[in-house]
Every structure is written in structure tokens, then in C-alpha cells.
Design an enzyme around this catalytic site. Structure first.
Site, PDB file in Angstrom:
ATOM      1  N   ASP A 143      23.847  17.822 -24.157  1.00 37.54           N
ATOM      2  CA  ASP A 143      22.741  18.665 -23.692  1.00 37.54           C
ATOM      3  C   ASP A 143      21.563  17.858 -23.164  1.00 37.54           C
ATOM      4  OD1 ASP A 143      23.535  21.272 -23.970  1.00 37.54           O
ATOM      5  OD2 ASP A 143      22.927  21.422 -26.070  1.00 37.54           O
TER       6      ASP A 143
HETATM    7  C1  GLC Z   1      23.835  19.873 -30.239  1.00 38.41           C
HETATM    8  C2  GLC Z   1      24.252  21.132 -29.524  1.00 38.41           C
HETATM    9  C3  GLC Z   1      25.573  20.966 -28.829  1.00 38.41           C
HETATM   10  C4  GLC Z   1      25.573  19.733 -27.976  1.00 38.41           C
HETATM   11  C5  GLC Z   1      25.160  18.505 -28.770  1.00 38.41           C
HETATM   12  C6  GLC Z   1      25.005  17.282 -27.919  1.00 38.41           C
HETATM   13  O1  GLC Z   1      24.640  19.672 -31.344  1.00 38.41           O
HETATM   14  O2  GLC Z   1      24.314  22.211 -30.417  1.00 38.41           O
HETATM   15  O3  GLC Z   1      25.864  22.095 -28.047  1.00 38.41           O
HETATM   16  O4  GLC Z   1      26.856  19.577 -27.458  1.00 38.41           O
HETATM   17  O5  GLC Z   1      23.930  18.740 -29.398  1.00 38.41           O
HETATM   18  O6  GLC Z   1      23.888  17.357 -27.106  1.00 38.41           O
HETATM   19  C1  GLC Z   2      17.977  19.123 -28.262  1.00 37.97           C
HETATM   20  C2  GLC Z   2      18.847  18.232 -29.122  1.00 37.97           C
HETATM   21  C3  GLC Z   2      20.303  18.404 -28.815  1.00 37.97           C
HETATM   22  C4  GLC Z   2      20.640  19.867 -28.783  1.00 37.97           C
HETATM   23  C5  GLC Z   2      19.699  20.665 -27.892  1.00 37.97           C
HETATM   24  C6  GLC Z   2      20.022  22.117 -27.989  1.00 37.97           C
HETATM   25  O1  GLC Z   2      18.049  18.727 -26.941  1.00 37.97           O
HETATM   26  O2  GLC Z   2      18.542  16.866 -28.971  1.00 37.97           O
HETATM   27  O3  GLC Z   2      21.055  17.753 -29.785  1.00 37.97           O
HETATM   28  O4  GLC Z   2      21.927  20.020 -28.302  1.00 37.97           O
HETATM   29  O5  GLC Z   2      18.395  20.458 -28.274  1.00 37.97           O
HETATM   30  O6  GLC Z   2      19.309  22.884 -27.100  1.00 37.97           O
END
Ligand code: GLC
Ligand code: GLC
Length: 815
Positions: free
Chosen positions: A487
Site C-alpha cells: 500500500d
Molecule cells: C497492511 C494492509 C495490507 C497491505 C499491507 C502492505 O497490512 O492491510 O492490505 O497489503 O499493509 O502495505
Molecule cells: C499505512 C500502513 C500500511 C497499510 C495502510 C492501509 O499506509 O503503513 O501498512 O497497509 O496504511 O491503508
């Protein structure tokens, strides 16, 4: 250093001192009413939605850290001394203390002032209430006069509004106290049909419902004036801060015990039967009274507790293993499976790191979580799949999040996370393999929850895959969109203003930046789709899918391979990321895991090369970091990933979700020792010995462990709600232990450590109990199967005749 120990037989973790490095929590409830509870009775409760139906208050990020909970105070009426049997919030020394976190319940026991107090907290199956069953025992040689005070602070339902809209909320709180039961009914007079109640089994000496009356002005929960004085004020809250507190006086002879039961619950009334009498403003209590009466009886409490036990016995009984390693056994048999169920119930909404007011349920998260619970609750997995698919966009895309209360896509976050659609295929494949219920593919499912838009689920899967193909970039790799699994890799959002969203402020047109990760994922799920189509005798689709997978593989080798590992992406300028050419972010974990899981390079040595690079550049004793070198500054064109200080979160933290992909990849090339070694590095139980560093609960996975670039390398954060739970469960049970459901039956194909002589397992699969024994006969991973005394070709056990209920399977490996 440890702060407790596992009690494997009881399926409990026993915390033996209250001052754990962080609150170590558990979850109550399995259906609609849920609670979080820490080892010192902190936490809160809600009905279905942690934001919109919050029953009790909790203050995140408070000092002291864990305030707000299910508090009981004991006061010795002879000398006026008082204490918390759960240590918090009074925090006076206890002579004995244990907290047992079990499957859906928590028991906190302590001894102080020669009074033993044991409180069992749980939610009965089928009910929207929680029970606190307190057993008090007088260990003195003389009688004791003890006052018991309970205390909860009510939330005015919408947790976000509750903590921000102070000007209104200080005037809306309303309570009733009727027949010794405390009712919280804020907003019931207007648009709410629900209320909360708090009842006690014993005759009350008094009660309070106004917080400042109970605490006293300028006091905290550690020294309530009422407890100090030993006298309730019988306050009724009008506005301000409604609470619930009962006062019970108990007189215990030497050695005598008494049970005091408290129940806290949620109840809805029909709109036109809210009040009794109808023209009054008084809650109609006809439906709730029998429930209260029932659970104030110890024998009903006991029966409810044993029903809860049975429920978990059944769920966990679907897979039980006995390996030479205790950490593997307890994670697989108890805690990892339990955590998978918690992610099913909570998604990413409510933990001690997720405030319950933030996210809906992630589309990719929920699809991946399903891989970890589908064997325990297949019917609910089916429903989840259909709910998720019904939010799908007509172009095959997905809302990034959906709201569990409405089951609709979340417009605020929208769509355009280009990996999202593919995960649905993986989830459906997992469901089909587990259940053999092919009818799900025919189920008519809407798009964007629009009546009349239904097509069979099968077509949803096709559209999911077409979505990727319709969005290829300059190198024929999939366009990344807002982000893929990571993300925080935001290649189309150049965010330069504080507070601006890294993901949804899209200011690049998205026609250049590509993802090798999505390409690998596409190959993986397209191969699954080919198999699904084959089963449906859709030869055209099968051929199409196999061709598509092949083509994408070629593209990956052409533009996604860096010579010693898989590249990560191309940015908006068309520059490569995750390559030797980069100064920072040369190698990323995600494409190595997913591409090799999809089968790339397994035959020709390139997978091994990539995995050797992972070992060399990414692996640490605390797990495998996400990328190297960490980003030392903020890069506008990379986004949130570079917003984190080096070593944390996506910027080279050990993002535990990705580690099992590498374990799976290692098993693909037959390296069981490596796979298991990686498994152990992040195994929470194995890390119990370093709890002072790890900090989070030793019984569940955290999302992240600080990487080698961080000053606190090895320190975990964000426990409980993470895709880590499902993915590790898949890696250990399906790839390492090799018990893997396939479309045609259960496959046994272990890739275990060379030192293991074997292991045993019981797996319930499509109504049959498989009693599996694996024995090593030599080196390597070759498998020969003997089923009910007969040798079987290959590694998949053919499905037995309908009347067969048990199968004895012996697998010999290394022959
Ligand atoms: C968080 C989010 C997931 C994403 C991950 C890596 O765990 O919930 O959807 O894949 O971060 O950014
Ligand atoms: C933030 C976190 C990531 C997660 C995301 C969800 O970017 O670092 O881990 O997946 O929020 O929106």
C-alpha cells in the site's frame, strides 16, 4: 525474558506478571458481540462494528497506556484499603497474579490482602452480552468484609463522534436504573433502537452511573472517591460521562467463597416497541429481562462456558499436528488458527493498534484472510466470498475496502489498487479446494451491489483477471494503479503536502508505472483459474488462461528479471525499482516470493538464485526485511514507503506477511531447512524468550518487526490483525508440512527439515478424517503414499467413496 508461559493442554497463554512490555490482549466473542481484553482487564466492547456500535470507552495512546476496561475494585471494609484484582487501574502490588488468555475467554486471578479473586470473562455463543464471573475466596483465618465495585465507562455509540463531538455529547447521556439493573440509553429517545445494560447477580449496596460522582473531581480510575469511601452515591447521569458501577458487600467466613456475576450486554428493540409504556420514554425491557435473568444464574454461565469450549474444540479439531517442534505444534494447533479466526471477525478494524474507527474491511486483506480460516468455517467463507464479489466493479476492479455493517464498497477510498481483483480468484480457488462446492461458481452475484446486475461468480473471476490485461504498461507489465499489495509504494501519487493521502490523491495519470508483483500474482491466480475452468469443462477458458500465464511469464523474464533477483516495479518516469541499478530499494521481498510461488524459475535455477539473494541481502535473525537498502529520505515519486524512518513498516521493516511467501518459495525448490528456518525466525512462540525486545504478545503474529536499519531491530508492533496470520498458516501447514487441499483431493507433499524423522497429523477434509503419518526414509522430498495399506500413485489422495469416514495415510519421504 519471559512474562509467562504456554499451557498447551488448556490452549491458554498464562501471563504471570501484569507489567508486560505492552498490554497483551485477547478477544471475546465470535459472532456479533465482541470485546478486546488485556492482561490487566483493559479494553472495550462493541456490537458488530467497532466504530458505530461501541459499548464502552477506550482511550487509545493514553498514559498510562492501557486505560478503560472491565474493572473490578475490592475494598477491605475493616481498614479501607482497596486494590484492583487485575492490577490495573489501581496498580497496587498483588501477592499472586496470573492472566489466562484462552480461546474466546480470559481469566484473571490474583491474591491480595489474603483475598483470592478470579474473574472469568467471556461472551456466550449466540448472545450479545459478556459475562464477568468473579469468584472471591477468603484465604484468611477470620471473616472478611469486602466491598466489590464494578466499573465500565459507556461510549455514546459512535466511537469517533464520542471522542470528538464534546459540545453535544456532554448533554446527551441518559441512563435508567430499574430493578437493580443499569441501562445506558443515550440517543435511544431519538433514532437509536438499541441500548446497553449492566447487571449484577447480588443484592446491591449502591450504584453509580455518573463518572465524576464515582471518581470524584480531578481523580482517575486508580483512586475513585466512591471506592475509597466505601460508599456509592447512587448517581444518575444526565449528560456528561455515563458509566456503570455496582457496589456489592460480601461477608466471607474463613475459607469461604462466593460467586458474583456481572453481565454487560447490548440489546435492540423493534422500532414500534421501544418504550414501555408506549407513550413514555422508558426502555421496554420485556425482551431483555429473561436474558438477564438467565445469565445471572451460575449454572447457565457454566453451561455457556462449556458450549464455548466445544465450539473451539470443533474448529481447531479440523487440523491437529504433532511434529518434533513444540513451537510449530502450538502455533498450528492453537494460536495461529485462532488468530486467523480473529482476522475473519475483525479484519483490520479493532486491536490495540487499530482504533476501530479507521478502516473498513480490506478487499485484498479479506480475500487473503480467507486462506487461513476456510477449513474451519467453510459456510461463512462462502458467504464472505459472495459479499466481497458483490462489491466488484463491472470493469472487474474492486473497491479497496468494504463496510461490514452495510456490506457495500467504501466510496471514500474508492478503487484502483490494481492487485485487489486478483486476490478474489485465490480466495475462491482456496474455497473450492477445501470444500469441493463447485455450486458457488454458479451463484448469481451483483456488481457494485446493484440489483439486476447479477452474473454467475465464475464471470466475476474472469472479469477480475481481465482487469489486469486491460491495464498493461509500456513493458507489458500490469499497471500498478494506486498501489499493489504494498500500500505504501505509491508510484502515481506525488504527495508533497502534510496530511494529504498518499494513496488517494492521484496526480499522475497512471499510464507508466508498472508492478512486477502484480505480474507474478497474475501468473499465480491465472494458473488457478485454468484449473477451475478445466473442472467446469470450459476448454476455451482453460487454454486462454494457460496462454495468458505463459505470456505474462515471458514478460516477467524480459522486463522483471534483474539477473539475480526479480525486479519490483517501474516508476512514473519508466525507471526500474528493485534493481542493481538503484541506489536504494535494490531488492524487494514481494516479487521474489510471489513469482516463485507462481512457479517462475523453479526448474531452471533462477528461483534458487533469487532466493539466495534474499538470504544474502534481506534475511536477518528476526525475519526477512521488505527491501534493501532502506530509503534514507523521502522520495516524492515513491510515496509513503519512503515516509517511514529506515527499518520500520514498509521501509525495510520485517513485514511479516511477506515472509511466508519466501517460505513457500523455498519449499518450491525443495529447501525444507531454509523454509523452516525462516518460519522459526518470526514464530511468536519461538520469540517468547526475547519478549523484552519483541514486546508484543508471544502467541500471535505482529504485522511488523523492526528491521536491521532500525535502532530497535527485533521489536514488534501491530499485533493480531494482519495477513501474516493466514499466510503463515498456509506456509507451515500447506507448504512445509505439505498438507494441501487440491481440487481433486488432499495432497501430502511435505518439505520438512532434514533433521525431522517425520510427524503426524489429523486433518478433517470434505467430511473425512485423514489420519496422516509422515516418516522420513532418506534425504530429499520424494513422497510415496500408502492409503489404507495400499500404495497410491502421486501425492494426491484420491477422494474416497461416500461412506468412508476415516482414512489412514502413511507418507514416506526421501525414497
Ligand atoms: C497492511 C494492509 C495490507 C497491505 C499491507 C502492505 O497490512 O492491510 O492490505 O497489503 O499493509 O502495505
Ligand atoms: C499505512 C500502513 C500500511 C497499510 C495502510 C492501509 O499506509 O503503513 O501498512 O497497509 O496504511 O491503508
Amino acid at each position: 525474558m519471559k512474562y509467562g508461559h504456554f499451557d498447551d493442554a488448556a490452549r491458554e497463554y498464562v501471563v504471570t506478571r501484569p507489567d508486560t512490555p505492552l498490554p497483551w490482549i485477547n478477544y471475546l466473542g465470535c459472532e456479533a458481540y465482541f470485546g478486546l481484553i488485556s492482561n490487566t482487564a483493559g479494553g472495550y466492547s462493541f456490537y458488530k462494528d467497532a466504530r458505530l456500535r461501541r459499548l464502552t470507552r477506550y482511550r487509545y495512546n493514553n498514559a498510562p497506556y492501557d486505560i478503560g476496561g472491565r474493572y473490578i475494585y475490592l475494598r477491605d471494609n475493616a481498614d479501607g484499603k482497596f486494590w484492583s484484582p487485575s492490577w490495573m487501574p489501581v496498580r497496587s502490588a498483588l501477592d499472586e497474579y496470573t492472566c489466562r488468555h484462552g480461546m474466546g475467554y480470559t481469566i484473571i486471578r490474583s491474591v491480595s490482602h489474603q483475598i483470592e479473586a478470579e474473574t472469568r470473562y467471556f461472551v456466550p455463543m449466540g448472545e450479545n452480552l459478556e459475562i464477568w464471573e468473579l469468584t472471591l475466596t477468603n484465604l484468611r483465618e477470620k471473616t472478611a468484609d469486602i466491598s466489590v465495585f464494578s466499573a465500565v465507562e459507556f461510549c455514546l455509540w459512535d466511537a469517533l463522534d464520542d471522542s470528538t463531538n464534546i459540545q453535544r455529547n456532554f448533554s446527551t447521556g441518559q441512563m435508567e436504573f430499574v430493578e437493580e439493573v443499569i441501562y445506558h440509553k443515550t440517543e435511544y429517545r431519538e433514532r437509536r433502537d438499541h441500548f446497553a445494560y449492566f447487571a449484577c447477580s447480588e443484592k446491591l449496596a449502591g450504584f453509580d452511573t455518573q463518572r465524576e460522582a464515582f471518581l470524584g473531581a480531578y481523580r482517575g480510575w486508580d483512586s475513585p472517591a466512591v471506592v475509597e469511601a466505601g460508599e456509592s452515591t447512587d448517581s444518575i447521569a444526565h449528560g456528561w460521562q455515563p458509566i456503570g458501577s455496582h457496589h456489592v458487600k460480601v461477608h466471607l467466613k474463613a475459607g469461604e467463597s462466593i460467586k458474583v456475576i456481572f453481565i454487560l450486554g447490548y440489546q435492540e428493540n423493534l422500532k414500534d416497541a421501544k418504550f414501555d409504556p408506549p407513550d413514555s420514554q422508558t426502555i421496554n425491557k420485556k425482551t431483555v429481562k429473561p436474558i438477564i435473568a438467565k445469565y445471572l444464574q451460575p449454572k447457565n454461565v457454566e453451561a455457556a462456558f462449556s458450549a464455548l469450549r466445544d465450539y473451539w474444540d470443533e474448529l481447531l479439531g479440523k487440523l491437529q499436528v504433532n511434529t518434533p517442534d513444540e513451537h510449530t505444534n502450538r502455533m498450528v494447533n492453537v494460536w495461529n488458527a485462532y488468530q486467523c479466526m480473529i482476522t475473519f471477525n475483525m479484519s483490520r478494524s479493532a486491536s490495540y493498534f487499530e482504533s476501530g474507527i479507521g478502516r473498513g474491511m480490506g478487499y485484498r486483506d479479506s480475500n487473503q484472510d480467507l486462506l487461513g480460516f476456510v477449513h474451519m468455517i467453510p459456510e461463512r467463507a462462502r458467504e464472505r466470498i459472495l459479499d466481497l464479489a458483490a462489491t466488484q466493479l463491472k470493469n472487474g476492479g474492486a473497491y479497496h475496502q468494504f463496510q461490514p455493517l452495510t456490506k457495500r464498497g467504501n466510496n471514500d477510498v474508492g478503487s484502483g489498487f490494481n492487485d485487489d481483483p486478483a486476490w478474489l480468484v485465490l480466495a475462491v480457488a482456496a474455497y473450492l479446494k477445501e470444500t469441493g462446492d463447485w455450486t458457488i461458481l454458479d451463484a448469481p452475484v451483483q456488481y457494485e451491489n446493484e440489483a439486476g446486475s447479477e452474473t454467475p461468480l465464475y464471470e466475476h473471476l474472469q472479469r477480475s483477471l481481465q482487469y489486469t490485461i486491460d491495464r498493461l504498461g509500456p513493458n507489458d507489465l500490469p499497471l500498478i494503479g494506486r498501489a499493489d499489495w504494498n500500500d505504501c509504494l505509491n508510484l502515481n501519487c506525488f504527495s508533497d503536502t502534510p496530511g494529504q493521502s498518499f494513496q488517494t490523491t492521484t496526480n499522475k495519470d497512471g499510464k507508466v508505472a508498472e508492478s512486477v508483483f502484480i505480474a507474478g500474482l497474475y501468473v499465480l491466480v491465472t494458473k488457478e483459474m485454468a484449473e477451475i475452468a478445466r473442472h467446469c469443462q470450459d476448454g476455451r477458458e482453460t487454454a486462454k488462461m494457460l496462454r495468458a500465464a505463459e505470456q505474462m511469464e515471458e514478460t516477467i523474464w524480459k522486463s522483471g528479471w534483474d539477473g539475480e533477483w526479480f525486479r519490483r516495479a517501474y516508476d512514473d518516469f519508466g525507471h526500474v525499482l528493485g534493481s542493481k541499478e538503484n541506489k536504494e530499494g535494490q531488492i524487494f521481498i514481494e516479487p521474489q516470493g510471489i513469482c516463485i510461488w507462481a512457479g517462475l524459475g523453479v526448474e531452471d535455477g533462477r528461483a534458487q538464485k533469487a532466493l539466495d539473494s534474499v538470504a544474502l541481502y534481506l534475511a536477518t535473525p528476526h525475519g526477512i526485511v521488505l527491501q534493501q537498502p532502506a530509503f534514507s529520505q523521502y522520495y516524492l515519486h515513491l510515496g509513503e514507503i519512503s515516509s517511514y524512518p529506515p527499518g520500520y513498516k514498509e521501509n525495510a521493516g520485517i513485514f511479516c506477511h511477506t515472509n511466508p511467501w519466501i517460505m513457500i518459495a523455498e519449499t518450491k525448490i525443495g529447501r525444507g531447512d531454509r523454509a523452516f528456518d525462516y518460519y522459526m525466525r518470526i514464530n511468536p512462540s519461538k520469540r517468547e524468550d526475547i519478549s523484552e525486545l519483541h514486546k508484543c504478545e508471544p502467541y500471535v503474529y505482529p504485522q511488523m518487526i523492526a528491521g536491521k536499519d532500525a535502532p530497535t531491530h527485533g521489536e514488534a508492533k501491530n499485533s493480531w490483525l494482519s495477513g501474516t496470520a493466514a499466510m503463515n498458516f498456509v506456509a507451515i501447514t500447506q507448504s512445509i508440512l505439505g498438507i494441501q487441499p487440491q481440487f481433486d483431493g488432499l495432497e501430502i507433499k511435505p518439505v520438512i527439515p532434514s533433521s525431522w524423522k517425520g510427524f503426524e497429523a489429523v486433518r478433517l477434509f470434505r467430511g473425512v478424517r485423514y489420519e496422516i503419518s509422515v516418516s522420513r526414509k532418506g534425504v530429499g522430498n520424494n513422497v510415496s503414499l500408502v492409503v489404507e495399506g495400499k500404495s497410491v500413485q502421486g501425492t494426491i489422495i484420491p477422494l474416497p467413496a461416500r461412506n468412508v469416514k476415516t482414512l489412514k495415510v502413511s507418507a514416506f519421504i526421501g525414497l
